[in-house]
Scaffold this motif. Structure first.
Motif, PDB file in Angstrom:
ATOM      1  N   ALA A  63       0.904  -1.529   0.127  1.00 38.86           N
ATOM      2  CA  ALA A  63      -0.178   0.055   0.028  1.00 38.86           C
ATOM      3  C   ALA A  63       0.943   0.973  -0.421  1.00 38.86           C
ATOM      4  O   ALA A  63       0.980   2.327  -0.923  1.00 38.86           O
ATOM      5  CB  ALA A  63      -0.988   0.152   1.487  1.00 38.86           C
ATOM      6  N   MET A  64       1.432   1.069   0.638  1.00 35.38           N
ATOM      7  CA  MET A  64       2.624   2.287   1.193  1.00 35.38           C
ATOM      8  C   MET A  64       3.639   3.005  -0.210  1.00 35.38           C
ATOM      9  O   MET A  64       4.598   4.080  -0.660  1.00 35.38           O
ATOM     10  CB  MET A  64       3.640   2.495   2.145  1.00 35.38           C
ATOM     11  CG  MET A  64       2.726   2.533   3.412  1.00 35.38           C
ATOM     12  SD  MET A  64       4.285   2.894   4.715  1.00 35.38           S
ATOM     13  CE  MET A  64       3.078   2.800   6.026  1.00 35.38           C
ATOM     14  N   ARG A  65       3.621   1.544  -1.389  1.00 39.39           N
ATOM     15  CA  ARG A  65       4.854   1.775  -2.604  1.00 39.39           C
ATOM     16  C   ARG A  65       3.793   2.144  -3.739  1.00 39.39           C
ATOM     17  O   ARG A  65       4.592   2.744  -3.925  1.00 39.39           O
ATOM     18  CB  ARG A  65       5.657   0.530  -2.895  1.00 39.39           C
ATOM     19  CG  ARG A  65       6.847   0.091  -1.119  1.00 39.39           C
ATOM     20  CD  ARG A  65       7.868   0.657  -2.010  1.00 39.39           C
ATOM     21  NE  ARG A  65       7.881   1.328  -3.368  1.00 39.39           N
ATOM     22  CZ  ARG A  65       9.260   2.162  -3.822  1.00 39.39           C
ATOM     23  NH1 ARG A  65       8.902   3.198  -2.669  1.00 39.39           N
ATOM     24  NH2 ARG A  65      10.180   1.859  -4.885  1.00 39.39           N
ATOM     25  N   ASN A  66       2.319   1.672  -3.617  1.00 44.00           N
ATOM     26  CA  ASN A  66       1.260   1.536  -4.621  1.00 44.00           C
ATOM     27  C   ASN A  66       0.441   2.373  -4.977  1.00 44.00           C
ATOM     28  O   ASN A  66      -0.320   2.563  -5.847  1.00 44.00           O
ATOM     29  CB  ASN A  66       1.540   0.460  -5.122  1.00 44.00           C
ATOM     30  CG  ASN A  66       2.272  -0.875  -4.998  1.00 44.00           C
ATOM     31  OD1 ASN A  66       2.404  -1.112  -6.778  1.00 44.00           O
ATOM     32  ND2 ASN A  66       3.450  -1.618  -4.646  1.00 44.00           N
ATOM     33  N   LEU A  67      -0.397   3.332  -3.560  1.00 46.43           N
ATOM     34  CA  LEU A  67      -1.179   4.130  -3.237  1.00 46.43           C
ATOM     35  C   LEU A  67      -0.475   5.377  -3.376  1.00 46.43           C
ATOM     36  O   LEU A  67       0.380   5.281  -2.006  1.00 46.43           O
ATOM     37  CB  LEU A  67      -2.278   3.640  -2.587  1.00 46.43           C
ATOM     38  CG  LEU A  67      -2.558   2.200  -3.102  1.00 46.43           C
ATOM     39  CD1 LEU A  67      -3.783   1.649  -1.782  1.00 46.43           C
ATOM     40  CD2 LEU A  67      -3.608   2.124  -4.541  1.00 46.43           C
ATOM     41  N   GLY A  68      -0.729   5.943  -3.731  1.00 47.51           N
ATOM     42  CA  GLY A  68      -0.730   7.702  -3.842  1.00 47.51           C
ATOM     43  C   GLY A  68       1.990   8.103  -4.632  1.00 47.51           C
ATOM     44  O   GLY A  68       1.374   6.900  -4.846  1.00 47.51           O
ATOM     45  N   GLU A  69       2.017   8.636  -3.711  1.00 50.91           N
ATOM     46  CA  GLU A  69       2.637   8.704  -4.005  1.00 50.91           C
ATOM     47  C   GLU A  69       3.978   7.580  -3.014  1.00 50.91           C
ATOM     48  O   GLU A  69       3.499   7.570  -1.956  1.00 50.91           O
ATOM     49  CB  GLU A  69       3.612  10.283  -3.691  1.00 50.91           C
ATOM     50  CG  GLU A  69       5.628  10.171  -3.744  1.00 50.91           C
ATOM     51  CD  GLU A  69       5.389  12.039  -3.868  1.00 50.91           C
ATOM     52  OE1 GLU A  69       6.613  11.695  -2.730  1.00 50.91           O
ATOM     53  OE2 GLU A  69       4.455  13.373  -2.715  1.00 50.91           O
ATOM     54  N   PRO A  70       5.086   7.167  -3.659  1.00 49.05           N
ATOM     55  CA  PRO A  70       5.417   6.112  -2.844  1.00 49.05           C
ATOM     56  C   PRO A  70       6.312   6.463  -1.672  1.00 49.05           C
ATOM     57  O   PRO A  70       6.894   7.420  -2.466  1.00 49.05           O
ATOM     58  CB  PRO A  70       5.926   4.637  -4.042  1.00 49.05           C
ATOM     59  CG  PRO A  70       5.711   5.556  -5.325  1.00 49.05           C
ATOM     60  CD  PRO A  70       5.053   6.990  -5.298  1.00 49.05           C
ATOM     61  N   ARG A  71       6.249   5.487  -0.989  1.00 47.93           N
ATOM     62  CA  ARG A  71       7.411   6.132   0.206  1.00 47.93           C
ATOM     63  C   ARG A  71       8.414   5.268  -0.265  1.00 47.93           C
ATOM     64  O   ARG A  71       8.353   4.400  -1.044  1.00 47.93           O
ATOM     65  CB  ARG A  71       6.635   5.035   1.045  1.00 47.93           C
ATOM     66  CG  ARG A  71       5.559   6.421   2.074  1.00 47.93           C
ATOM     67  CD  ARG A  71       5.225   6.341   3.107  1.00 47.93           C
ATOM     68  NE  ARG A  71       3.399   6.839   3.684  1.00 47.93           N
ATOM     69  CZ  ARG A  71       3.753   7.886   4.565  1.00 47.93           C
ATOM     70  NH1 ARG A  71       4.613   8.240   5.053  1.00 47.93           N
ATOM     71  NH2 ARG A  71       2.603   8.438   4.503  1.00 47.93           N
ATOM     72  N   SER A  72       9.504   5.810   0.824  1.00 47.46           N
ATOM     73  CA  SER A  72      10.997   4.948   0.087  1.00 47.46           C
ATOM     74  C   SER A  72      11.312   3.995   0.924  1.00 47.46           C
ATOM     75  O   SER A  72      10.078   3.749   2.335  1.00 47.46           O
ATOM     76  CB  SER A  72      11.826   6.376   0.865  1.00 47.46           C
ATOM     77  OG  SER A  72      12.355   6.408   2.194  1.00 47.46           O
ATOM     78  N   TYR A  73      11.790   2.905   0.258  1.00 47.41           N
ATOM     79  CA  TYR A  73      11.919   1.659   1.427  1.00 47.41           C
ATOM     80  C   TYR A  73      12.017   2.150   3.140  1.00 47.41           C
ATOM     81  O   TYR A  73      12.020   1.402   4.209  1.00 47.41           O
ATOM     82  CB  TYR A  73      12.690   0.372   0.506  1.00 47.41           C
ATOM     83  CG  TYR A  73      12.117   0.583  -0.477  1.00 47.41           C
ATOM     84  CD1 TYR A  73      11.067  -1.036   0.070  1.00 47.41           C
ATOM     85  CD2 TYR A  73      12.631   0.558  -1.083  1.00 47.41           C
ATOM     86  CE1 TYR A  73      10.608  -1.083  -1.473  1.00 47.41           C
ATOM     87  CE2 TYR A  73      12.499  -0.278  -2.398  1.00 47.41           C
ATOM     88  CZ  TYR A  73      11.438  -0.999  -2.618  1.00 47.41           C
ATOM     89  OH  TYR A  73      10.498  -2.010  -3.786  1.00 47.41           O
ATOM     90  N   ALA A  74      13.083   3.062   2.522  1.00 50.05           N
ATOM     91  CA  ALA A  74      13.765   3.582   4.009  1.00 50.05           C
ATOM     92  C   ALA A  74      12.468   4.195   5.295  1.00 50.05           C
ATOM     93  O   ALA A  74      12.660   3.507   6.380  1.00 50.05           O
ATOM     94  CB  ALA A  74      15.088   4.379   3.755  1.00 50.05           C
ATOM     95  N   ASP A  75      11.805   5.065   4.907  1.00 49.79           N
ATOM     96  CA  ASP A  75      10.531   5.284   5.556  1.00 49.79           C
ATOM     97  C   ASP A  75       9.612   3.562   5.942  1.00 49.79           C
ATOM     98  O   ASP A  75       8.975   4.378   7.141  1.00 49.79           O
ATOM     99  CB  ASP A  75       9.802   6.485   4.676  1.00 49.79           C
ATOM    100  CG  ASP A  75      10.681   7.978   4.251  1.00 49.79           C
ATOM    101  OD1 ASP A  75      11.722   8.034   4.957  1.00 49.79           O
ATOM    102  OD2 ASP A  75      10.158   8.503   3.485  1.00 49.79           O
ATOM    103  N   ILE A  76       9.513   3.106   5.301  1.00 53.58           N
ATOM    104  CA  ILE A  76       8.634   2.261   5.559  1.00 53.58           C
ATOM    105  C   ILE A  76       9.106   1.161   6.582  1.00 53.58           C
ATOM    106  O   ILE A  76       8.948   1.081   7.406  1.00 53.58           O
ATOM    107  CB  ILE A  76       8.350   1.743   4.190  1.00 53.58           C
ATOM    108  CG1 ILE A  76       7.303   2.149   3.323  1.00 53.58           C
ATOM    109  CG2 ILE A  76       7.189  -0.306   4.838  1.00 53.58           C
ATOM    110  CD1 ILE A  76       7.091   1.519   1.563  1.00 53.58           C
ATOM    111  N   GLY A  77      10.656   1.400   5.953  1.00 52.50           N
ATOM    112  CA  GLY A  77      11.271   0.696   7.110  1.00 52.50           C
ATOM    113  C   GLY A  77      11.099   0.917   8.404  1.00 52.50           C
ATOM    114  O   GLY A  77      10.670   0.312   9.494  1.00 52.50           O
TER     115      GLY A  77
END
Length: 133
Positions: A63-77
């Motif tokens: 969801a955080m990578r594919n909906l809206g502007e993708p968040r970075s992997y570091a931010d999601i982590g």
């Protein structure tokens, strides 16, 4: 555990969409995972590796990578308990594979995409039609 999309979850999620016009709001992704997978927010950020928790976590990454502007992997982590980028990349790959192999997981993703689109549209109407990315 009872799956219940409560008024509180709705309000948290809707407020997050209205205030965050870039990436999908964290509350929306996390609350949807809590509801769909019957896990807790604490589970999502924990070190637990139970299959259902990992699946729910992979959904949050998707969801955080594919909906809206993708968040970075570091931010999601950082959001998911301080995991490193390689762990988040692995979870994202797992989610992409699950969407292809598991019709139930794919349906959850489709429902989330639809709900997100409705929230963005509602937020736009409430703010006078402002562009929401």
């Amino acid at each position: 555990m009872t799956r219940k999309w409560t008024a509180e979850l709705h309000e948290q999620s809707h407020a997050a969409v209205a205030s965050d016009q870039g990436p999908i709001p964290i509350d929306l992704a996390m609350n949807w995972a809590v509801w769909e997978f019957a896990v807790s927010r604490a589970d999502l950020v924990s070190k637990r590796r139970q299959a259902l928790v990992v699946l729910a976590r992979s959904f949050v990454v998707w969801a955080m990578r594919n909906l809206g502007e993708p968040r970075s992997y570091a931010d999601i982590g950082a959001i998911l308990g301080g995991r490193d980028s390689s762990s988040i990349i692995h979870l994202h790959q797992k989610a992409l594979a699950q969407r292809l192999m598991d019709s139930e997981f794919a349906a959850i993703c489709t429902r989330m995409r639809s709900r997100y689109a409705r929230f963005v549209a509602q937020s736009g109407a409430e703010t006078g039609g402002a562009d929401h990315g």
